[in-house]
Motif scaffolding. Structure first.
Motif, PDB file in Angstrom:
ATOM      1  N   PHE A  34       0.841  -1.201   0.000  1.00 30.34           N
ATOM      2  CA  PHE A  34       0.000   0.000   0.000  1.00 30.34           C
ATOM      3  C   PHE A  34       0.876   1.251   0.000  1.00 30.34           C
ATOM      4  O   PHE A  34       0.599   2.214  -0.728  1.00 30.34           O
ATOM      5  CB  PHE A  34      -0.985   0.028   1.173  1.00 30.34           C
ATOM      6  CG  PHE A  34      -1.777   1.303   1.178  1.00 30.34           C
ATOM      7  CD1 PHE A  34      -2.762   1.523   0.229  1.00 30.34           C
ATOM      8  CD2 PHE A  34      -1.483   2.330   2.075  1.00 30.34           C
ATOM      9  CE1 PHE A  34      -3.457   2.735   0.169  1.00 30.34           C
ATOM     10  CE2 PHE A  34      -2.169   3.536   2.024  1.00 30.34           C
ATOM     11  CZ  PHE A  34      -3.164   3.734   1.072  1.00 30.34           C
TER      12      PHE A  34
ATOM     13  N   TYR B 141      -1.849   7.127  -8.777  1.00 32.29           N
ATOM     14  CA  TYR B 141      -2.622   7.154  -7.524  1.00 32.29           C
ATOM     15  C   TYR B 141      -2.536   8.576  -6.934  1.00 32.29           C
ATOM     16  O   TYR B 141      -1.714   8.882  -6.075  1.00 32.29           O
ATOM     17  CB  TYR B 141      -2.089   6.092  -6.557  1.00 32.29           C
ATOM     18  CG  TYR B 141      -3.065   5.742  -5.448  1.00 32.29           C
ATOM     19  CD1 TYR B 141      -4.170   4.933  -5.701  1.00 32.29           C
ATOM     20  CD2 TYR B 141      -2.887   6.241  -4.163  1.00 32.29           C
ATOM     21  CE1 TYR B 141      -5.074   4.626  -4.695  1.00 32.29           C
ATOM     22  CE2 TYR B 141      -3.779   5.928  -3.149  1.00 32.29           C
ATOM     23  CZ  TYR B 141      -4.867   5.115  -3.423  1.00 32.29           C
ATOM     24  OH  TYR B 141      -5.756   4.803  -2.413  1.00 32.29           O
TER      25      TYR B 141
ATOM     26  N   ALA C 237      -7.317   9.168   3.864  1.00 35.74           N
ATOM     27  CA  ALA C 237      -6.951   8.291   2.741  1.00 35.74           C
ATOM     28  C   ALA C 237      -8.132   7.804   1.918  1.00 35.74           C
ATOM     29  O   ALA C 237      -7.967   7.010   1.016  1.00 35.74           O
ATOM     30  CB  ALA C 237      -6.146   7.079   3.237  1.00 35.74           C
TER      31      ALA C 237
ATOM     32  N   THR D 233     -10.338   5.921   3.278  1.00 31.56           N
ATOM     33  CA  THR D 233     -10.614   4.582   3.830  1.00 31.56           C
ATOM     34  C   THR D 233     -12.119   4.416   4.076  1.00 31.56           C
ATOM     35  O   THR D 233     -12.636   3.290   4.027  1.00 31.56           O
ATOM     36  CB  THR D 233      -9.780   4.345   5.110  1.00 31.56           C
ATOM     37  OG1 THR D 233      -8.401   4.589   4.788  1.00 31.56           O
ATOM     38  CG2 THR D 233      -9.902   2.930   5.628  1.00 31.56           C
TER      39      THR D 233
ATOM     40  N   THR E 298      -0.707  -2.397  -7.747  1.00 30.94           N
ATOM     41  CA  THR E 298      -2.058  -2.630  -7.219  1.00 30.94           C
ATOM     42  C   THR E 298      -2.468  -4.088  -7.446  1.00 30.94           C
ATOM     43  O   THR E 298      -3.126  -4.697  -6.589  1.00 30.94           O
ATOM     44  CB  THR E 298      -3.076  -1.668  -7.874  1.00 30.94           C
ATOM     45  OG1 THR E 298      -2.559  -0.337  -7.780  1.00 30.94           O
ATOM     46  CG2 THR E 298      -4.426  -1.733  -7.186  1.00 30.94           C
TER      47      THR E 298
ATOM     48  N   MET F  62     -12.626  -4.024  -6.797  1.00 30.72           N
ATOM     49  CA  MET F  62     -11.491  -4.882  -7.147  1.00 30.72           C
ATOM     50  C   MET F  62     -11.910  -6.329  -6.939  1.00 30.72           C
ATOM     51  O   MET F  62     -12.583  -6.671  -5.964  1.00 30.72           O
ATOM     52  CB  MET F  62     -10.266  -4.600  -6.274  1.00 30.72           C
ATOM     53  CG  MET F  62      -9.663  -3.237  -6.527  1.00 30.72           C
ATOM     54  SD  MET F  62      -7.873  -3.115  -6.223  1.00 30.72           S
ATOM     55  CE  MET F  62      -7.650  -3.882  -4.651  1.00 30.72           C
TER      56      MET F  62
ATOM     57  N   GLU G 261     -12.480  -5.781  -2.737  1.00 29.46           N
ATOM     58  CA  GLU G 261     -12.554  -4.414  -2.176  1.00 29.46           C
ATOM     59  C   GLU G 261     -13.536  -3.578  -2.971  1.00 29.46           C
ATOM     60  O   GLU G 261     -13.607  -3.699  -4.195  1.00 29.46           O
ATOM     61  CB  GLU G 261     -11.172  -3.750  -2.240  1.00 29.46           C
ATOM     62  CG  GLU G 261     -11.112  -2.382  -1.584  1.00 29.46           C
ATOM     63  CD  GLU G 261      -9.751  -1.696  -1.776  1.00 29.46           C
ATOM     64  OE1 GLU G 261      -9.065  -1.478  -0.783  1.00 29.46           O
ATOM     65  OE2 GLU G 261      -9.390  -1.389  -2.930  1.00 29.46           O
TER      66      GLU G 261
HETATM   67  C1  AVI Z   1      -6.908   2.339   1.782  1.00 25.27           C
HETATM   68  N1  AVI Z   1      -7.839   2.597   0.692  1.00 25.27           N
HETATM   69  C2  AVI Z   1      -8.455   3.904   0.830  1.00 25.27           C
HETATM   70  C3  AVI Z   1      -7.261   2.381  -0.649  1.00 25.27           C
HETATM   71  C4  AVI Z   1      -8.310   2.743  -1.727  1.00 25.27           C
HETATM   72  O1  AVI Z   1      -7.950   3.482  -2.638  1.00 25.27           O
HETATM   73  O2  AVI Z   1      -9.451   2.299  -1.627  1.00 25.27           O
HETATM   74  C5  AVI Z   1      -6.804   0.946  -0.818  1.00 25.27           C
HETATM   75  C6  AVI Z   1      -6.375   0.657  -2.214  1.00 25.27           C
HETATM   76  N2  AVI Z   1      -6.900  -0.281  -2.972  1.00 25.27           N
HETATM   77  C7  AVI Z   1      -6.305  -0.276  -4.141  1.00 25.27           C
HETATM   78  N3  AVI Z   1      -5.419   0.708  -4.159  1.00 25.27           N
HETATM   79  C8  AVI Z   1      -5.434   1.289  -2.963  1.00 25.27           C
END
Ligand code: AVI
Ligand code: SAH
Length: 328
Positions: free
Chosen positions: A46, A55, A160, A162, A212, A251, A281
């Motif tokens: 991460f 990102y 972030a 989250t 990722t 994801m 996710e």
């Molecule tokens: C921690 N979270 C906010 C990240 C997001 O963007 O949802 C986790 C992540 N998943 C893929 N890239 C980053």
């Protein structure tokens, strides 16, 4: 293609990792709680994601936080900062700097599911801010918030984006739980990734370097390490796409071939056909309006909505309702 199932992250307090994995992988369609990305390897991946050119989230939020930190500290006047899902704990330094500028003594609580991360972050922050009293709490912020103990004059941080990893149906309940750890007038600063064009969103979750994808597959490695599972990690493809109707990036991991998987600690034997998917996710994207809807009945109100000039990301300063008692 499988339709994403309901992805409720609010596990029962007594659930172990094995219980949760048994329940979620036998759901139809199967899914995994995204908190299981974050073993030590996942947390390090991460951190690499946060530095990727695609990102934009981390650098945008950090620049915004640097700009608004003094205003947030002046409004809330906290004695204690509590970062939920604190990770490397880098951004909180910007608020500690602002507290020092305002001449305020600070206590800090770092709350994360990965204890190695909180310990390392606590060490780094202690070296930079020797006067700050720091406490690390290891737990699941969707169910273990009681571990924070009594507070008062708190500013909680949920950065972030989250919040986007919590299913929208569960966000009000989560926010109510956070509010119950706050006194009237206390603050909750929430990092919110904003709705934008699908290409930009999808690029952020399909980086060219493939970090990722590694992060996504790492959830299976974590299951192999922690539960004795035998996922052939390389057989699973990374999938990430924007679902405009639900306003979330989802994801998944897609089986590249037929696979049999045994997970002894969860007492599971599973069969996947080529093309089958596991949802790993969701990452919800909000607007000021859609976030505002989440606040109803939570005891929190929107005090300030800060955004960057490109309106990529927002920091929402929420306040616990009710009058703060100020003793003379
Ligand atoms: C921690 N979270 C906010 C990240 C997001 O963007 O949802 C986790 C992540 N998943 C893929 N890239 C980053
Ligand atoms: N706040 C940091 C890290 C964000 S990444 C930043 O702004 O960069 C999300 C963090 O939340 C990770 O450190 C992960 O370990 C933690 N996390 C994810 N799900 C969690 C849960 N259910 N309970 C506690 N921590 C969690």
């Amino acid at each position: 293609m499988a339709v994403p199932g309901r992805v409720p992250p609010l596990a029962a307090a007594a659930d172990t990792m094995a219980d949760e994995v048994r329940r979620t992988l036998t759901d139809r369609p199967p899914w995994l709680p995204c908190k299981y990305f974050y073993d030590d390897r996942g947390s390090a991946l991460f951190e690499r994601i946060t530095r990727l050119p695609e990102y934009y989230l981390t650098r945008t939020e950090e620049a915004l936080l640097a700009r608004i930190a003094d205003d947030v500290i002046a409004r809330v006047a906290p004695a204690e900062l509590v970062e939920l899902g604190s990770g490397a704990g880098r951004k909180v330094g910007l608020l500690l700097d602002a507290m020092a500028r305002a001449g305020r003594r600070a206590r800090l609580v770092l709350f994360d599911i990965n204890s190695l991360f909180t310990d390392a972050a606590a060490g780094r922050i202690a070296a930079r801010f020797p006067d700050v009293e720091i406490r690390g709490v290891t737990g699941d912020f969707t169910r273990d918030l009681g571990a924070l103990g009594p507070g008062g004059s708190r500013l909680a941080l949920f950065l972030a984006s989250t919040i986007g990893n919590i299913h929208p149906d569960d966000v009000p309940r989560f926010l109510r739980r956070v509010a119950s750890q706050l006194e009237p007038g206390d603050g909750l600063l929430v990092g919110v990734d904003l709705v934008k064009d699908a290409a930009r969103l999808e690029a952020a979750y399909n980086d060219r370097e493939g970090v990722t994808a590694e992060f996504n597959r790492n959830i299976l490695r974590h299951l192999n390490d922690a539960l004795g599972a035998d996922f052939d990690v390389a057989a699973w493809e990374h999938v990430a796409f924007f679902d405009a109707e639900r306003s979330w990036i989802e994801m998944r991991l897609r089986a590249g071939r037929d696979c049999r998987v045994r997970i002894p600690a969860a007492d599971l034997a599973l069969e996947f056909r080529a093309g089958d998917e596991i949802s790993t996710e969701i990452s919800c994207k909000y607007t000021r309006l859609s976030l505002g809807r989440m606040l109803r009945g939570t005891g929190l109100r929107l005090d300030r909505w800060y955004t960057d000039p490109e309106q990529l990301f927002a920091l929402a300063l929420l306040r616990r309702e009710g009058a703060r008692l100020r003793l003379a």
